[in-house]
Structure formats: structure tokens, C-alpha cells
Design a protein around this motif. Structure first.
Motif, PDB file in Angstrom:
ATOM      1  N   GLY A  50       0.968  -1.275  -0.203  1.00  0.00           N
ATOM      2  CA  GLY A  50      -0.173  -0.247  -0.021  1.00  0.00           C
ATOM      3  C   GLY A  50       0.694   1.214  -0.110  1.00  0.00           C
ATOM      4  N   LEU A  51       2.221   1.182   0.023  1.00  0.00           N
ATOM      5  CA  LEU A  51       2.958   2.451   0.232  1.00  0.00           C
ATOM      6  C   LEU A  51       2.631   3.339  -1.095  1.00  0.00           C
ATOM      7  CD1 LEU A  51       5.052   3.686   1.853  1.00  0.00           C
ATOM      8  CD2 LEU A  51       6.857   2.526   0.373  1.00  0.00           C
ATOM      9  N   GLY A  52       2.415   2.651  -2.290  1.00  0.00           N
ATOM     10  CA  GLY A  52       2.317   3.635  -3.446  1.00  0.00           C
ATOM     11  C   GLY A  52       0.997   4.342  -3.678  1.00  0.00           C
ATOM     12  N   GLN A  53      -0.173   4.056  -2.585  1.00  0.00           N
ATOM     13  CA  GLN A  53      -1.183   4.665  -2.321  1.00  0.00           C
ATOM     14  C   GLN A  53      -1.202   6.056  -1.832  1.00  0.00           C
ATOM     15  OE1 GLN A  53      -4.128   2.334   0.034  1.00  0.00           O
ATOM     16  NE2 GLN A  53      -3.482   0.556  -1.042  1.00  0.00           N
ATOM     17  N   TYR A  54       0.105   6.267  -1.019  1.00  0.00           N
ATOM     18  CA  TYR A  54       0.167   7.567  -0.265  1.00  0.00           C
ATOM     19  C   TYR A  54       1.354   8.371  -1.045  1.00  0.00           C
ATOM     20  CZ  TYR A  54      -2.629   4.924   2.834  1.00  0.00           C
ATOM     21  OH  TYR A  54      -3.504   4.149   3.730  1.00  0.00           O
ATOM     22  N   TYR A  55       2.211   7.556  -1.966  1.00  0.00           N
ATOM     23  CA  TYR A  55       3.421   8.274  -2.714  1.00  0.00           C
ATOM     24  C   TYR A  55       3.359   8.050  -4.255  1.00  0.00           C
ATOM     25  CZ  TYR A  55       5.253   8.623   2.174  1.00  0.00           C
ATOM     26  OH  TYR A  55       5.357   8.994   3.503  1.00  0.00           O
ATOM     27  N   SER A  56       3.541   9.199  -5.045  1.00  0.00           N
ATOM     28  CA  SER A  56       3.326   9.026  -6.176  1.00  0.00           C
ATOM     29  C   SER A  56       4.648   8.695  -7.000  1.00  0.00           C
ATOM     30  CB  SER A  56       2.530   9.974  -6.879  1.00  0.00           C
ATOM     31  OG  SER A  56       3.271  11.183  -6.731  1.00  0.00           O
ATOM     32  N   ALA A  57       5.768   8.816  -6.274  1.00  0.00           N
ATOM     33  CA  ALA A  57       6.896   8.552  -7.032  1.00  0.00           C
ATOM     34  C   ALA A  57       8.140   7.979  -6.111  1.00  0.00           C
ATOM     35  CB  ALA A  57       7.372   9.950  -7.761  1.00  0.00           C
ATOM     36  N   ILE A  58       9.203   7.618  -6.704  1.00  0.00           N
ATOM     37  CA  ILE A  58      10.201   7.042  -6.071  1.00  0.00           C
ATOM     38  C   ILE A  58      11.610   7.352  -6.625  1.00  0.00           C
ATOM     39  CG2 ILE A  58      10.249   4.677  -7.266  1.00  0.00           C
ATOM     40  CD1 ILE A  58      10.958   3.482  -4.298  1.00  0.00           C
ATOM     41  N   VAL A  59      12.440   7.839  -5.733  1.00  0.00           N
ATOM     42  CA  VAL A  59      13.987   7.999  -6.259  1.00  0.00           C
ATOM     43  C   VAL A  59      14.914   7.013  -5.509  1.00  0.00           C
ATOM     44  CG1 VAL A  59      15.941   9.493  -5.982  1.00  0.00           C
ATOM     45  CG2 VAL A  59      13.555  10.526  -6.295  1.00  0.00           C
ATOM     46  N   ASN A  60      15.493   6.249  -6.511  1.00  0.00           N
ATOM     47  CA  ASN A  60      16.470   5.119  -6.160  1.00  0.00           C
ATOM     48  C   ASN A  60      17.588   5.650  -5.973  1.00  0.00           C
ATOM     49  OD1 ASN A  60      17.172   2.500  -5.520  1.00  0.00           O
ATOM     50  ND2 ASN A  60      17.432   1.726  -7.715  1.00  0.00           N
ATOM     51  N   ALA A  61      18.059   6.060  -4.892  1.00  0.00           N
ATOM     52  CA  ALA A  61      19.501   6.740  -4.837  1.00  0.00           C
ATOM     53  C   ALA A  61      20.483   6.183  -5.182  1.00  0.00           C
ATOM     54  CB  ALA A  61      19.520   7.658  -3.493  1.00  0.00           C
ATOM     55  N   THR A  62      20.868   5.256  -4.525  1.00  0.00           N
ATOM     56  CA  THR A  62      21.943   4.270  -4.973  1.00  0.00           C
ATOM     57  C   THR A  62      21.633   2.785  -4.415  1.00  0.00           C
ATOM     58  OG1 THR A  62      24.359   4.116  -4.541  1.00  0.00           O
ATOM     59  CG2 THR A  62      22.872   4.744  -2.709  1.00  0.00           C
ATOM     60  N   THR A  63      22.562   1.869  -4.550  1.00  0.00           N
ATOM     61  CA  THR A  63      22.508   0.561  -3.974  1.00  0.00           C
ATOM     62  C   THR A  63      23.293   0.161  -3.074  1.00  0.00           C
ATOM     63  OG1 THR A  63      23.764  -0.556  -5.797  1.00  0.00           O
ATOM     64  CG2 THR A  63      21.517   0.076  -6.402  1.00  0.00           C
ATOM     65  N   THR A  64      22.853  -0.914  -2.150  1.00  0.00           N
ATOM     66  CA  THR A  64      23.753  -1.745  -1.256  1.00  0.00           C
ATOM     67  C   THR A  64      25.130  -1.926  -1.770  1.00  0.00           C
ATOM     68  OG1 THR A  64      21.989  -2.083   0.056  1.00  0.00           O
ATOM     69  CG2 THR A  64      24.024  -3.173   0.473  1.00  0.00           C
ATOM     70  N   ASP A  65      24.885  -2.452  -2.920  1.00  0.00           N
ATOM     71  CA  ASP A  65      26.419  -3.034  -3.388  1.00  0.00           C
ATOM     72  C   ASP A  65      27.168  -1.960  -4.030  1.00  0.00           C
ATOM     73  OD1 ASP A  65      25.639  -5.658  -3.201  1.00  0.00           O
ATOM     74  OD2 ASP A  65      25.009  -6.201  -5.272  1.00  0.00           O
ATOM     75  N   ALA A  66      26.442  -0.964  -4.433  1.00  0.00           N
ATOM     76  CA  ALA A  66      27.422   0.170  -4.900  1.00  0.00           C
ATOM     77  C   ALA A  66      28.109   0.953  -3.648  1.00  0.00           C
ATOM     78  CB  ALA A  66      26.307   1.205  -5.605  1.00  0.00           C
ATOM     79  N   LEU A  67      27.517   0.895  -2.703  1.00  0.00           N
ATOM     80  CA  LEU A  67      28.337   1.587  -1.259  1.00  0.00           C
ATOM     81  C   LEU A  67      29.152   0.407  -1.027  1.00  0.00           C
ATOM     82  CD1 LEU A  67      25.119   3.197   0.443  1.00  0.00           C
ATOM     83  CD2 LEU A  67      26.864   4.336  -1.069  1.00  0.00           C
ATOM     84  N   ILE A  68      28.879  -0.815  -0.815  1.00  0.00           N
ATOM     85  CA  ILE A  68      29.936  -1.789  -0.540  1.00  0.00           C
ATOM     86  C   ILE A  68      31.228  -1.629  -1.230  1.00  0.00           C
ATOM     87  CG2 ILE A  68      30.459  -4.014  -0.492  1.00  0.00           C
ATOM     88  CD1 ILE A  68      27.756  -4.819   0.558  1.00  0.00           C
ATOM     89  N   GLU A  69      31.054  -1.399  -2.771  1.00  0.00           N
ATOM     90  CA  GLU A  69      32.038  -1.419  -3.692  1.00  0.00           C
ATOM     91  C   GLU A  69      32.879  -0.059  -3.365  1.00  0.00           C
ATOM     92  OE1 GLU A  69      30.554  -1.562  -7.529  1.00  0.00           O
ATOM     93  OE2 GLU A  69      29.879  -3.753  -7.440  1.00  0.00           O
ATOM     94  N   ARG A  70      32.486   0.987  -2.717  1.00  0.00           N
ATOM     95  CA  ARG A  70      33.063   2.109  -2.474  1.00  0.00           C
ATOM     96  C   ARG A  70      33.660   2.179  -1.002  1.00  0.00           C
ATOM     97  NH1 ARG A  70      30.761   7.422  -4.735  1.00  0.00           N
ATOM     98  NH2 ARG A  70      29.786   7.103  -6.764  1.00  0.00           N
ATOM     99  N   GLY A  71      33.325   1.174  -0.268  1.00  0.00           N
ATOM    100  CA  GLY A  71      33.934   0.780   0.915  1.00  0.00           C
ATOM    101  C   GLY A  71      33.200   1.688   2.072  1.00  0.00           C
ATOM    102  N   LEU A  72      31.965   1.832   1.737  1.00  0.00           N
ATOM    103  CA  LEU A  72      31.205   2.953   2.434  1.00  0.00           C
ATOM    104  C   LEU A  72      30.114   1.822   3.477  1.00  0.00           C
ATOM    105  CD1 LEU A  72      30.434   5.670   0.276  1.00  0.00           C
ATOM    106  CD2 LEU A  72      31.950   5.756   2.091  1.00  0.00           C
ATOM    107  N   LEU A  73      29.964   0.715   2.945  1.00  0.00           N
ATOM    108  CA  LEU A  73      29.166  -0.236   3.704  1.00  0.00           C
ATOM    109  C   LEU A  73      30.350  -1.490   3.840  1.00  0.00           C
ATOM    110  CD1 LEU A  73      25.499  -0.284   2.442  1.00  0.00           C
ATOM    111  CD2 LEU A  73      26.417   0.712   4.726  1.00  0.00           C
TER     112      LEU A  73
END
Length: 538
Positions: free
Chosen positions: A168-191
Motif C-alpha cells: 500500500g505504500l504506492g497509495q500514499y506516494y506517487s513517485a520514488i527516487v532510487n538513490a543508490t544501491t547497497t552493492d554500490a556502497l559496498i564497492e566504495r567501502g562505505l558499507l
């Protein structure tokens, strides 16, 4: 009071993905999306992103509100605002920082629910807002949703979450921004990618399922108490193996009483684990958390059913123990893993000991989410809908290294932990309760490629570009059509869709070598053989 000891404010500096996400959010607003979700994994800096927006609103003379739902998160966010010199008030019961005239208000979701509509200070001080942030937006409090529905269309609302899977999350919000991914942060050493050991599991075979689709708490408590000795023994064994002794730890229990039993069991071996629960008043909870944050904390571990699962930020936590079995909630599983993955100085390893079976139950979903994030708000993103089946014994046999009990990702020819060569056929060795197994959080596919040594496949981004060179040529230069086809080839090879970030990689026709063409043609032939005869004739 922190105001008596002011410190020089730090400047808010956004990383590249935070700046790009900010631009995307502003573009959504220009397109008319006044309610949107910002999806970013643990450690991506969602709070910093939010504070940058609130600071900009304050500088423009606009009022804004940041709604969050835990005492620990209120204090954590208030500290962050102080760090960056953002003057603010706090709306939470009798909080000392009540400043109704501040342009920035930090609001407790519980206070909002209890006091809104009573004509009191909450109603008065949340008027004329231009901007609202909802922390942990996947938790849909009805009182918060009702309040949002009363706001004028001119008010921009952004929900922050690492796990936008709620039905139901889409009932209350009409758009989403996928900022980055977990794998991308792991590759950068940030996770930090966790080492996950599957250990003696809580027996859920006799536990009832409640109306939510999860196991009944009382049944989990009875089953969980039976293995607290194993929990302590496995913890001592694994922390000595990896760190030379006990380290800062978070434990997720099934119930408060189960957590208290875990704390008692650790106390019997001389380790101080403290339970965080509704039995604590705000002062007691703050005191425990403040002590735990210290580098030389007298508390080795914090234990909680749920209070620490969302947004709790103590980067130097090195170990996490899972003792709350889940059937459906990928949200909870991802959030729990996130508590041990934040980076910290000197931290090069994170340990998870799973006594629940969750890591294997949610493995496919976790790997896919870490690789790609979420970029849509529809039923396909509602990952908490269905219960996951337990991994079958024969599947476990195919995944476990004979040498060190590490999980072998499909496609690997050797164990990633000990280097032992993978057998061509699974053996008859079965899982033995009480023996931990290292779980590798890598992509799962059913293919037989030697990915690490394959000239085309060793790097996923390079493989995608090679596929794109082939498919675009076959589509007579139509790059967008080529991207769709290349994504299908990629999924057939790796078992998951390519990262959305690959959409920005430039098409390079020079990658269309004879070797790439031969490989892609073979993949096309393999797919054609798998298609039903009626589909092929259609």
C-alpha cells in the motif's frame, strides 16, 4: 543542555548520489509529484540528504517538519541537526527542546498521533509548512497518513526509507527516487558486506501463524528460550575466531522476555548484554544507548525485539545475532542486517550469526535488492506480501562447502572462503544442527559459468556493455531497444536484472567482438531450446 556548550557547525557536503537524488526529487516536484519516496540503503546518508533539504528551506524562511518514530531516532536526528548548525525545536512529550517558533521542527510520530486535532501546540506549530520529511516511511502510521492528507497540495512530502516494500505504500506516494544501491556502497567501502553464519535454528515447526502472516510471538518465545545456550556458545566461538573475543553486538530477540533470557545467559559467562524494551522509561533507554555508543562501552551488546531495527546508527557495531524468525517481512530482515553494515574507522569485517533461517529464506530477495534497489511503487515492489518457504535440505547441500561450511554461490568453481574446489555433484552430507555455516551474499543463478575467470563475465558492468553492443547492432542502432534486450541477456546469465545505474553507461560499438557475438548467439540458442513449441510458433 547542548546549547550551553556550542560547537562550530559542520558544512553539509553531499556525496554524488545524494546530489543526484536531490536533483531527481526536485524534478519529481516540478512534475507534480508532491508525495514521493527516497529509497537508499543503510549508510547512504538519508538523514544528511533530508537535513540538506530542511536547511535550504530554513534559509529561504520556510517552515519544515521532520517526523520520526523512536526516542533513539529523535535524539540521533537532533544531534545531527546540532552538528550541522540547524536550529530546531522538538515536539515530543516534555522534551527539553520545545521551540515552537523554530522554522525546523523534529516531530515524534507518537506525539503527532496523540495530540493532533486537540487544538494544542502540535496543531498550532505545524501550520504553514512548505516541506515535510517522513523518516522510516515504510512504517505506515495511520495518524501520520491522516495528517498528511490534511496538508495543502503546496506542501512537498518526501518519505525516507531503505526498504520500500510495505503493501500500500504506492497509495500514499506517487513517485520514488532510487538513490543508490547497497552493492554500490559496498564497492566504495562505505558499507561492510557481512559474513553470515547459519547456526542452530529456533524450531518453528510447532509455532502458530498469526493474522499478520508472521509466527506467533508467544510460540517463538517458548522455542527461542530453548536454544539460548547455543546462542551464547556460537557467539563466543565466532567472535573469538574473527576478532579474538567479544565485540560490540546487537541482538534481535523474538519477545522482551526472550531478550531478557538472552541477557541472563550472556551474564552467566561474564558478558554484559542489556535489553531495550517498553519496560524502560525514556531516561533509562537514553542512558543505555549513550553508554553503548562509547568506544569503551561497559555494555557489550544491546538486545531488542524491534526498537533497534530501524535507523539505529552505531557504526562500530561488529556483530549481529538474529533470534527472531520471520516468514514474510523482508523489510525487517534487511533493516536488521543494516545495523551491522555501517562503516567505521578500522572496521573491515561484520559478522552476522543467524539462529532463525531468515538469511536463507530471504537470500534471493536480499541479493536482488542489494544489487538493484527499488525504482517503482507497485505490487512488484511489495516484498512483504508473501511468506517465504524454508530452504530444502537438498538445496542446502548444494550451497555448503565441505571444507569450511561456507555457502557456495552458484557459478563459483571454488569456495570463496577457503578456496576448496567445488564438487561437480552435490554430496549426501546433510545439515547438522549446531554447526554454523558461512553464507555468501552473492548473486544466485542456476548457470554453470566460471564467472571469475570468464573473459566476458568477470565484471558485470563490462558484460552488460558487451551485451549492449551485440543487441544494439542486431536492433540496427536502436540503443533503447538494445538496452531492453541486453537486460534480458544479463538476467539469463547472472540470475538478476542489471543495476539501474547501468542505464547511464554509454553504448560502445567497439565491444562487439567475435567472442561477444558467439557468446550472445549461444545464449539466444539456449533460450530458444527452452521455449515451449507453441510459444516458438506464435
Amino acid at each position: 543542555m547542548r546549547d550551553l556548550f556550542p560547537v562550530e557547525a559542520e558544512e553539509i557536503v553531499l556525496r554524488d548520489w545524494q546530489s543526484a537524488a536531490l536533483d531527481s526529487a526536485r524534478e519529481n516536484i516540478r512534475k507534480g509529484h508532491r508525495r514521493q519516496v527516497m529509497c537508499a540503503p543503510t549508510g547512504a546518508g538519508k538523514t544528511i540528504f533530508g537535513l540538506a533539504l530542511m536547511d535550504a528551506a530554513k534559509r529561504a524562511g520556510s517552515r519544515s517538519a521532520f517526523v520520526t518514530d523512536r526516542t533513539a531516532l529523535i535524539d540521533q536526528t537532533s544531534n545531527a541537526m546540532d552538528r550541522f548548525g540547524i536550529d530546531h525545536g522538538v515536539m515530543q512529550a516534555t522534551h527539553w527542546r520545545s521551540r515552537p517558533h523554530s522554522l525546523v521542527q523534529l516531530v515524534s510520530a507518537q506525539t503527532l498521533g496523540r495530540r493532533l486535532g486537540n487544538g494544542g501546540y502540535v496543531d498550532r506549530n505545524l501550520r504553514d509548512l512548505r516541506f515535510v520529511l517522513i523518516d522510516e516511511a515504510h512504517t505506515l502510521y495511520q495518524s501520520t497518513l491522516d495528517w498528511l492528507a490534511t496538508l495543502p497540495e503546496s506542501v512537498a512530502v518526501i518519505g525516507l526509507t531503505a526498504t520500500p516494500f510495505t503493501k500500500g505504500l504506492g497509495q500514499y506516494y506517487s513517485a520514488i527516487v532510487n538513490a543508490t544501491t547497497t552493492d554500490a556502497l559496498i564497492e566504495r567501502g562505505l558499507l561492510t558486506r557481512p559474513l553470515i553464519y547459519v547456526a542452530t535454528e529456533i524450531d518453528t515447526s510447532g509455532v502458530a501463524v498469526c493474522s499478520t502472516g508472521e509466527w506467533d510471538d508467544a510460540g517463538l518465545e517458548r522455542a527461542g528460550v530453548k536454544i539460548v545456550g547455543d546462542v551464547v556458545a556460537e557467539y563466543i566461538k565466532r567472535t573469538h575466531e574473527h576478532f579474538g573475543g567479544p565485540v560490540k553486538t546487537i541482538v534481535f530477540s523474538s519477545t522482551v522476555a526472550h531478550g531478557e533470557e538472552i541477557c541472563r545467559a550472556f551474564a552467566e559467562v561474564g558478558l554484559n548484554f542489556a535489553n531495550i524494551s517498553y519496560h524502560d522509561d525514556d531516561g533509562e533507554r537514553r542512558e543505555k544507548i549513550a553508554e553503548f555508543r562509547k568506544a569503551d562501552s561497559a555494555i557489550t551488546g544491546l538486545v531488542s525485539c524491534d526498537a533497534l531495527a530501524k535507523g539505529f546508527d552505531v557504526p562500530d557495531v561488529l556483530a549481529c545475532i538474529l533470534c527472531r524468525p520471520l516468514r514474510k517481512s523482508l523489510t525487517t530482515h534487511i533493516q536488521q542486517l543494516g545495523r551491522v553494515m555501517r562503516s567505521a574507522p578500522g572496521k573491515n569485517k561484520a559478522l552476522v550469526i543467524d539462529h532463525t533461517g531468515n538469511a536463507l529464506r530471504f537470500l534471493t530477495d536480499t541479493v536482488e535488492f542489494w544489487a538493484n534497489g527499488v525504482d517503482r511503487l507497485d505490487e512488484s515492489a511489495e516484498k512483504d506480501r508473501a511468506a517465504r518457504a524454508a530452504v530444502k535440505p537438498e538445496e542446502r547441500k548444494e550451497l555448503v562447502c565441505f571444507g569450511c561450511s561456507a555457502i557456495l554461490p552458484p557459478g563459483a568453481t571454488a569456495c570463496l572462503a577457503c578456496g576448496r574446489e567445488r564438487p561437480r555433484r552435490p554430496s549426501g552430507v546433510s545439515h547438522v544442527n549446531g554447526v554454523t555455516q558461512l553464507l555468501s551474499m552473492n548473486a544466485r543463478t542456476g548457470r554453470k559459468f566460471d564467472y571469475g575467470n570468464h573473459a566476458i563475465l568477470r565484471d558485470q558492468a563490462d558484460a552488460y556493455l558487451s551485451f549492449l553492443a551485440f543487441t544494439t547492432q542486431r536492433k540496427k542502432g536502436d540503443v533503447e531497444a538494445g538496452r531492453r534486450w541486453a537486460a534480458g541477456l544479463f538476467k539469463g546469465v547472472y540470475g538478476h536484472w542489471p543495476s539501474r545505474s547501468y542505464d547511464d553507461l554509454p553504448h560502445n560499438p567497439a565491444l562487439m567482438t567475435l567472442e561477444v557475438e558467439r557468446f550472445c548467439r549461444n545464449e539466444m540458442a539456449r533460450y530458444s531450446k527452452k521455449r515451449p513449441a507453441n510459444a516458438a510458433a506464435a
